[in-house]
Write a protein that holds these residues in place. Structure first.
Motif, PDB file in Angstrom:
ATOM      1  N   TYR A 148       2.337  -0.685  -9.549  1.00  0.00           N
ATOM      2  CA  TYR A 148       1.511  -1.785  -9.764  1.00  0.00           C
ATOM      3  C   TYR A 148       0.222  -1.561 -10.099  1.00  0.00           C
ATOM      4  O   TYR A 148      -0.294  -2.124 -11.028  1.00  0.00           O
ATOM      5  CB  TYR A 148       1.809  -2.766  -8.390  1.00  0.00           C
ATOM      6  CG  TYR A 148       1.035  -3.963  -8.482  1.00  0.00           C
ATOM      7  CD1 TYR A 148       1.445  -5.090  -9.228  1.00  0.00           C
ATOM      8  CD2 TYR A 148      -0.361  -4.205  -7.752  1.00  0.00           C
ATOM      9  CE1 TYR A 148       0.613  -6.223  -9.312  1.00  0.00           C
ATOM     10  CE2 TYR A 148      -1.047  -5.446  -7.822  1.00  0.00           C
ATOM     11  CZ  TYR A 148      -0.524  -6.308  -8.819  1.00  0.00           C
ATOM     12  OH  TYR A 148      -1.219  -7.511  -8.538  1.00  0.00           O
ATOM     13  N   THR A 183       4.884 -10.132  -4.353  1.00  0.00           N
ATOM     14  CA  THR A 183       4.793  -8.991  -3.545  1.00  0.00           C
ATOM     15  C   THR A 183       6.181  -8.243  -3.625  1.00  0.00           C
ATOM     16  O   THR A 183       6.108  -7.023  -3.640  1.00  0.00           O
ATOM     17  CB  THR A 183       4.400  -9.494  -2.074  1.00  0.00           C
ATOM     18  OG1 THR A 183       3.376 -10.134  -2.090  1.00  0.00           O
ATOM     19  CG2 THR A 183       4.535  -8.161  -1.128  1.00  0.00           C
ATOM     20  N   ASP A 184       7.430  -8.799  -3.315  1.00  0.00           N
ATOM     21  CA  ASP A 184       8.632  -7.996  -3.379  1.00  0.00           C
ATOM     22  C   ASP A 184       8.792  -7.471  -4.944  1.00  0.00           C
ATOM     23  O   ASP A 184       9.470  -6.352  -4.789  1.00  0.00           O
ATOM     24  CB  ASP A 184       9.689  -8.967  -3.024  1.00  0.00           C
ATOM     25  CG  ASP A 184       9.554  -9.348  -1.597  1.00  0.00           C
ATOM     26  OD1 ASP A 184       8.971  -8.889  -0.912  1.00  0.00           O
ATOM     27  OD2 ASP A 184      10.462 -10.476  -1.422  1.00  0.00           O
ATOM     28  N   VAL A 187       3.699  -6.506  -6.573  1.00  0.00           N
ATOM     29  CA  VAL A 187       2.624  -5.917  -5.834  1.00  0.00           C
ATOM     30  C   VAL A 187       3.003  -4.806  -4.894  1.00  0.00           C
ATOM     31  O   VAL A 187       2.359  -3.809  -4.635  1.00  0.00           O
ATOM     32  CB  VAL A 187       2.074  -7.054  -4.892  1.00  0.00           C
ATOM     33  CG1 VAL A 187       0.920  -6.105  -4.018  1.00  0.00           C
ATOM     34  CG2 VAL A 187       1.503  -7.934  -5.686  1.00  0.00           C
ATOM     35  N   SER A 188       3.980  -4.728  -4.248  1.00  0.00           N
ATOM     36  CA  SER A 188       4.520  -3.633  -3.234  1.00  0.00           C
ATOM     37  C   SER A 188       5.218  -2.371  -4.079  1.00  0.00           C
ATOM     38  O   SER A 188       5.295  -1.078  -3.521  1.00  0.00           O
ATOM     39  CB  SER A 188       5.801  -4.177  -2.481  1.00  0.00           C
ATOM     40  OG  SER A 188       6.775  -4.401  -3.329  1.00  0.00           O
ATOM     41  N   LYS A 189       5.161  -2.443  -5.530  1.00  0.00           N
ATOM     42  CA  LYS A 189       5.712  -1.423  -6.205  1.00  0.00           C
ATOM     43  C   LYS A 189       4.489  -0.286  -6.545  1.00  0.00           C
ATOM     44  O   LYS A 189       3.460  -0.507  -6.661  1.00  0.00           O
ATOM     45  CB  LYS A 189       6.114  -1.696  -7.564  1.00  0.00           C
ATOM     46  CG  LYS A 189       7.245  -2.708  -7.590  1.00  0.00           C
ATOM     47  CD  LYS A 189       8.608  -2.245  -6.769  1.00  0.00           C
ATOM     48  CE  LYS A 189       9.479  -3.575  -6.814  1.00  0.00           C
ATOM     49  NZ  LYS A 189      10.591  -3.135  -5.818  1.00  0.00           N
ATOM     50  N   GLN A 238       5.133 -14.193  -1.849  1.00  0.00           N
ATOM     51  CA  GLN A 238       6.272 -13.334  -1.509  1.00  0.00           C
ATOM     52  C   GLN A 238       7.167 -12.714  -2.677  1.00  0.00           C
ATOM     53  O   GLN A 238       7.332 -11.546  -2.571  1.00  0.00           O
ATOM     54  CB  GLN A 238       7.245 -13.978  -0.359  1.00  0.00           C
ATOM     55  CG  GLN A 238       8.290 -13.016   0.157  1.00  0.00           C
ATOM     56  CD  GLN A 238       7.699 -11.913   1.027  1.00  0.00           C
ATOM     57  OE1 GLN A 238       6.834 -12.154   1.941  1.00  0.00           O
ATOM     58  NE2 GLN A 238       8.005 -10.677   0.702  1.00  0.00           N
TER      59      GLN A 238
END
Length: 122
Positions: free
Chosen positions: A99, A90-91, A94-96, A87
């Protein structure tokens, strides 16, 4: 529990409080009895009687025992995820949007973080 710990402490303090009051009372009686020796023979019987009836005021040594405060709830949401945790990755990565263009490297978790994977690609 907090209540049990507080009761244990209070029990010990109550014993100490009673002992301190006894010491103060004993000291006052001794001081008074010594005064009997210093009084004239005519005053000694009355002084002795006053000393035996002496009830020293120890109220200054009384301790107020408060009830324990209710337990507070702690919001751990901000620290619930740790570096290298899925998590957390991801925060923060990965969520950017960038990335995909950033070459991933290994994420090494802190040694004391046993719940986090030892190494996860970033």
């Amino acid at each position: 529990s907090q209540l049990a710990m507080q009761e244990e402490v209070h029990a010990g303090v109550r014993v100490t409080e009673a002992g301190r009051k006894a010491q103060i009372a004993a000291a006052e009686h001794i001081r008074c009895f010594l005064g009997v020796f210093e009084a004239s023979e005519q005053e000694q019987p009355q002084k002795l009687d006053n000393c035996t009836r002496l009830s020293p005021n120890t109220s200054a040594f009384e301790i107020i025992y408060h009830e324990p405060l209710p337990a507070l709830t702690c919001d751990t949401e901000l620290v619930a995820v740790y570096p290298c945790d899925a998590q957390w990755l991801t925060d923060r990565y990965v969520s950017k949007a960038w990335y995909a263009q950033a070459p991933p490297t290994e994420c090494t978790a802190c040694e004391h973080m046993t719940s986090a994977p030892a190494s996860t690609p970033v």
